[in-house]
Write an enzyme that holds these catalytic residues in place. Sequence first.
Site, PDB file in Angstrom:
ATOM      1  N   GLU A   1       0.892  -1.169   0.000  1.00 49.60           N
ATOM      2  CA  GLU A   1       0.000   0.000   0.000  1.00 49.60           C
ATOM      3  C   GLU A   1       0.923   1.209   0.000  1.00 49.60           C
ATOM      4  OE1 GLU A   1      -3.092   0.521  -0.232  1.00 49.60           O
ATOM      5  OE2 GLU A   1      -4.156  -1.298   0.342  1.00 49.60           O
TER       6      GLU A   1
ATOM      7  N   CYS B   1      -2.306   9.407   2.432  1.00 51.45           N
ATOM      8  CA  CYS B   1      -1.813   8.870   1.153  1.00 51.45           C
ATOM      9  C   CYS B   1      -2.743   9.189  -0.013  1.00 51.45           C
ATOM     10  CB  CYS B   1      -1.618   7.372   1.268  1.00 51.45           C
ATOM     11  SG  CYS B   1      -3.073   6.523   1.864  1.00 51.45           S
TER      12      CYS B   1
HETATM   13  P1  NAD Z   1       8.028   4.391   5.371  1.00 55.97           P
HETATM   14  O1  NAD Z   1       8.098   3.592   4.109  1.00 55.97           O
HETATM   15  O2  NAD Z   1       9.170   5.259   5.735  1.00 55.97           O
HETATM   16  O3  NAD Z   1       7.813   3.427   6.650  1.00 55.97           O
HETATM   17  C1  NAD Z   1       6.836   2.387   6.675  1.00 55.97           C
HETATM   18  C2  NAD Z   1       7.363   1.224   7.524  1.00 55.97           C
HETATM   19  O4  NAD Z   1       8.553   0.734   6.936  1.00 55.97           O
HETATM   20  C3  NAD Z   1       7.707   1.595   8.974  1.00 55.97           C
HETATM   21  O5  NAD Z   1       7.208   0.569   9.829  1.00 55.97           O
HETATM   22  C4  NAD Z   1       9.219   1.638   8.994  1.00 55.97           C
HETATM   23  O6  NAD Z   1       9.763   1.219  10.226  1.00 55.97           O
HETATM   24  C5  NAD Z   1       9.611   0.643   7.907  1.00 55.97           C
HETATM   25  N1  NAD Z   1      10.875   0.990   7.263  1.00 55.97           N
HETATM   26  C6  NAD Z   1      11.401   2.226   7.054  1.00 55.97           C
HETATM   27  N2  NAD Z   1      12.575   2.150   6.406  1.00 55.97           N
HETATM   28  C7  NAD Z   1      12.822   0.825   6.188  1.00 55.97           C
HETATM   29  C8  NAD Z   1      13.868   0.081   5.559  1.00 55.97           C
HETATM   30  N3  NAD Z   1      14.933   0.680   5.025  1.00 55.97           N
HETATM   31  N4  NAD Z   1      13.751  -1.267   5.499  1.00 55.97           N
HETATM   32  C9  NAD Z   1      12.688  -1.886   6.030  1.00 55.97           C
HETATM   33  N5  NAD Z   1      11.675  -1.242   6.642  1.00 55.97           N
HETATM   34  C10 NAD Z   1      11.725   0.083   6.726  1.00 55.97           C
HETATM   35  O7  NAD Z   1       6.671   5.204   5.244  1.00 55.97           O
HETATM   36  P2  NAD Z   1       6.122   6.345   6.194  1.00 55.97           P
HETATM   37  O8  NAD Z   1       6.993   7.543   6.037  1.00 55.97           O
HETATM   38  O9  NAD Z   1       5.907   5.786   7.560  1.00 55.97           O
HETATM   39  O10 NAD Z   1       4.688   6.638   5.561  1.00 55.97           O
HETATM   40  C11 NAD Z   1       4.454   7.585   4.578  1.00 55.97           C
HETATM   41  C12 NAD Z   1       4.250   6.926   3.235  1.00 55.97           C
HETATM   42  O11 NAD Z   1       3.271   5.908   3.325  1.00 55.97           O
HETATM   43  C13 NAD Z   1       3.728   7.898   2.183  1.00 55.97           C
HETATM   44  O12 NAD Z   1       4.376   7.659   0.955  1.00 55.97           O
HETATM   45  C14 NAD Z   1       2.252   7.534   2.075  1.00 55.97           C
HETATM   46  O13 NAD Z   1       1.662   7.883   0.855  1.00 55.97           O
HETATM   47  C15 NAD Z   1       2.295   6.055   2.282  1.00 55.97           C
HETATM   48  N6  NAD Z   1       1.007   5.571   2.768  1.00 55.97           N
HETATM   49  C16 NAD Z   1       0.247   4.747   1.986  1.00 55.97           C
HETATM   50  C17 NAD Z   1      -0.996   4.301   2.422  1.00 55.97           C
HETATM   51  C18 NAD Z   1      -1.868   3.397   1.609  1.00 55.97           C
HETATM   52  O14 NAD Z   1      -2.845   2.885   2.151  1.00 55.97           O
HETATM   53  N7  NAD Z   1      -1.595   3.168   0.358  1.00 55.97           N
HETATM   54  C19 NAD Z   1      -1.465   4.732   3.671  1.00 55.97           C
HETATM   55  C20 NAD Z   1      -0.671   5.570   4.442  1.00 55.97           C
HETATM   56  C21 NAD Z   1       0.565   5.978   3.985  1.00 55.97           C
END
Ligand code: NAD
Length: 399
Positions: A213, A247
Amino acid sequence: MNEAMAAGEVVARQRAFFDAGETRSVGMRIESLRRLERALREAREEVLGALGEDLGKPGIEAFLAEYQFLLEEIRLVCGSLERWLKPRRAGSPFYFLPCRNRVVPEPHGVALVMAPWNYPIQLSLGPLVAAVAAGNTVVLKPSELAGASGRLLERLIGKCFAPEHVAVVTGGVEVAEELLDAAFDFIFFTGSTEVGRLVAEKAARRLVPVVLELGGKCPCVVDRTADIGTSAGRILIGKLFNAGQTCFAPDFVVAHEEVREALVKEMACLLEKLPWEEEMARIVNARHFGRLRGLLAGREIRKGEDDEGRLHLAPRILPDADWGDAVMKEEVFGPVLPVLGFSDVEELIGRLRGYSSPLAMYVFSRDEGFVETMMAGVRSGSVCVNDTMKQACNLDLPF
Ligand code: NAD
């Protein structure tokens, strides 16, 4: 979770529980989800408090988008599960007769749910509820950027589920990486495109099914036939909910040149009138605050002042934005609304196709032909006409 326990051990313990057939019972799944529902109801103030602490969410936003939404989701799942799980009869070619066929929904096994920080409770528990309902055991990894919500989730889950059924693992990137190397059977990831790519690569190495997502730039197109007053209000409210950190929020606006100025004027008026300073969430951390500041260029219409100490970024409209601007090169994910213009529909469609498919497209128009042309021309996860965000908050629609 026991802090000393490595990801592999958590998974092994859950696999033993799954293999013993403990999650086969639909009654047990529903009972455990009902426990979660009760615990959530009792923890209402704690939920709102954690969201206030992590993101400064106004109570009404936290209530509607996280607390209430989740309760409705649990109610829907518990009420529909028996029906969803009913085996489906399937036909046969005549030369196999009199055989009978059934398609039976089966759980995957041990599922990993990785959640982001922007709706830290809803986007953790929503996929978790679905995974439990489907008969999996679950490991939840909440975002380290929403610490109060993470701690609350750990407490709530610890109260409602045995750890071999559902466990919460908190921590940062190293913990996430360790989890991704463990032997999960299914991964549900919500977050950024960059991290999503890493998750997909790791999952591919183990041939594990994964749901991603992700984010994107959701366009908002305002045609010259649109009701400008209504459009202005609905775009702004969609954009500024959770300070633009949604998002499927409208990322940018492209308005027909004939109405662009009038739309900006209406939005500027609403920006001035409404109490965004008290009624808007804050930016999640200093890194994102700095990133958003770095996207600003050119003329802006702003309400109030930025306050880095409080992570309050004043909401603003960029009325003269252009396709080449930095703000048009990445998902904004903040209370900054670029407004561009168009006069040729084909050219507009070409521009929008230049971005990867967004989660949503918003079209404001009273011309059905225009709406059809946009829907046929631009691929997006969902389309909402003359409003923003509602399509993604309706449990009767797929998201
Ligand atoms: P992110 O990708 O930074 O983090 C998401 C998860 O991934 C966290 O639990 C984090 O600990 C983990 N993570 C971070 N870096 C990592 C790595 N190098 N390796 C493995 N895991 C890692 O996202 P965010 O900043 O928390 O959220 C914002 C993003 O999420 C935006 O792009 C937004 O559009 C998207 N989003 C999408 C939806 C949807 O339903 N499609 C909903 C909410 C947010």
